[in-house]
Motif scaffolding. Structure first.
Motif, PDB file in Angstrom:
ATOM      1  N   LYS A  19      -3.547  -4.802  -4.004  1.00  0.00           N
ATOM      2  CA  LYS A  19      -2.311  -4.948  -3.240  1.00  0.00           C
ATOM      3  C   LYS A  19      -1.095  -4.733  -4.125  1.00  0.00           C
ATOM      4  O   LYS A  19      -0.114  -4.080  -3.731  1.00  0.00           O
TER       5      LYS A  19
ATOM      6  N   PRO B  51      -1.594  -1.713   0.854  1.00  0.00           N
ATOM      7  CA  PRO B  51      -1.903  -2.889   1.675  1.00  0.00           C
ATOM      8  C   PRO B  51      -3.381  -3.213   1.760  1.00  0.00           C
ATOM      9  O   PRO B  51      -4.241  -2.336   1.753  1.00  0.00           O
TER      10      PRO B  51
ATOM     11  N   TRP C   7      -3.831 -10.558   0.182  1.00  0.00           N
ATOM     12  CA  TRP C   7      -3.864  -9.820   1.442  1.00  0.00           C
ATOM     13  C   TRP C   7      -2.460  -9.578   1.975  1.00  0.00           C
ATOM     14  O   TRP C   7      -1.535 -10.317   1.693  1.00  0.00           O
ATOM     15  N   SER C   8      -2.344  -8.500   2.746  1.00  0.00           N
ATOM     16  CA  SER C   8      -1.066  -8.112   3.334  1.00  0.00           C
ATOM     17  C   SER C   8      -0.972  -8.506   4.791  1.00  0.00           C
ATOM     18  O   SER C   8       0.100  -8.850   5.289  1.00  0.00           O
ATOM     19  N   GLU C   9      -2.096  -8.420   5.516  1.00  0.00           N
ATOM     20  CA  GLU C   9      -2.149  -8.727   6.946  1.00  0.00           C
ATOM     21  C   GLU C   9      -3.552  -9.195   7.277  1.00  0.00           C
ATOM     22  O   GLU C   9      -4.524  -8.858   6.583  1.00  0.00           O
TER      23      GLU C   9
ATOM     24  N   LEU D 287       2.884  -0.842   7.284  1.00  0.00           N
ATOM     25  CA  LEU D 287       3.083  -1.388   5.946  1.00  0.00           C
ATOM     26  C   LEU D 287       3.308  -0.282   4.919  1.00  0.00           C
ATOM     27  O   LEU D 287       4.091  -0.443   3.976  1.00  0.00           O
TER      28      LEU D 287
END
Length: 287
Positions: free
Chosen positions: A46, A51, A79-81, A213
């Motif tokens: 990340k 992402p 984590w991004s999402e 993202l």
């Protein structure tokens, strides 16, 4: 099918990808504790590459599952999402409101239904079934539902299954998930609808968010799926035309890992039996 390439370090291939779609249970935690090396690998990707979308067959909206990540000490930096089968399933449920639905699953899955204006009933009055898993996944098996399913099949009730996983690892124990009940229902002649892995709706949500993202369209050739379940993670990536890294230490550890460690021949046989293909295989995810 090409045999997967064994890797020890994720850093050896990280620069080939812009986006990770990473399974949660079995890859970064086992329901009891997180795996620090896996979390570090995701955090490094990340920070340095792009992402990381956590993609889970949890039958609840991601907002209801995120506290579990905190409890298990999965760092936000990893984590991004976070997008779940529950998020994708809510679309299917909303199309059938107000029901009534016969809801099968534990009380903890109630957030799946919040704000959908659904009503609920037993199998005698329901218009469809919504299944998140057994009511008690510590003691029940799919066979406990056979008699009730016989009546539902006769009434031609469709089942929406919010968790396509057959089993998941909780600590050192395998427990039945919604997919096991759905499998039995389908075998008995019932209709089953799913949105989670390996089905397309969940991947569409994830890739759409990844593009947001990134700030540009996603190149599928630069997306890597990471997971430990052949029937969901590996086949899901295959069906979307995405590369897959198979983590052998999850639910298939008994078949894929021998006394000497990773057994590439056994992994290849496991994948071939399912008609699945992985570009890479590793014992545990680590940088």
């Amino acid at each position: 099918m090409t045999a997967p390439r064994p890797i020890e370090h994720f850093s050896d291939l990280a620069d080939r990808y812009d986006v990770l779609l990473c399974d949660v249970w079995g890859v970064i935690h086992n329901g009891r504790e997180s795996f620090p090396a896996a979390c570090e690998a995701l955090a490094r990707f990340k920070a340095e590459r792009g992402p990381v979308i956590l993609i889970s067959n949890a039958p609840r909206p991601a907002s209801a599952v995120r506290p579990q990540l905190t409890q298990l000490k999965v760092p936000d930096a990893a984590w991004s999402e976070f997008i779940t089968s529950g998020d994708a399933t809510r679309v299917l449920l909303s199309e059938r409101a107000p029901g009534p639905a016969w809801a099968i699953g534990p009380d903890r899955d109630a957030p799946l239904y919040e704000g959908l204006d659904l009503t609920f009933a037993g199998p005698e009055e329901a218009r469809f079934i919504s299944c998140t898993g057994p009511f008690d996944d510590e003691t029940e098996t799919p066979e406990d539902y056979r008699q009730a399913f016989e009546q539902a099949v006769k009434r031609d009730l469709a089942m929406i299954c919010a968790n396509p996983d057959i089993v998941v690892q909780r600590g050192d124990k395998l427990i039945y998930c919604g997919g096991a009940l759905a499998q039995l229902y389908e075998q008995m002649g019932g209709e089953v609808l799913m949105a989670g892995k390996p089905h397309a709706p969940l991947y569409r949500l994830c890739l759409g968010r990844a593009g947001e993202l990134l700030g540009r369209p996603v190149d599928p050739a630069r997306v890597l799926c990471i997971g430990d379940a052949v029937a969901t993670d590996v086949l899901g990536g295959n069906r979307q035309g995405l590369d897959v890294l198979f983590v052998a230490s999850g639910i298939h550890a008994g078949d894929a890992i021998g006394e000497a460690g990773l057994d590439p021949a056994a992994v290849e046989a496991l994948l071939q039996e399912a008609g699945a293909e992985a570009a890479y295989v590793t014992t545990h995810l680590s940088w």
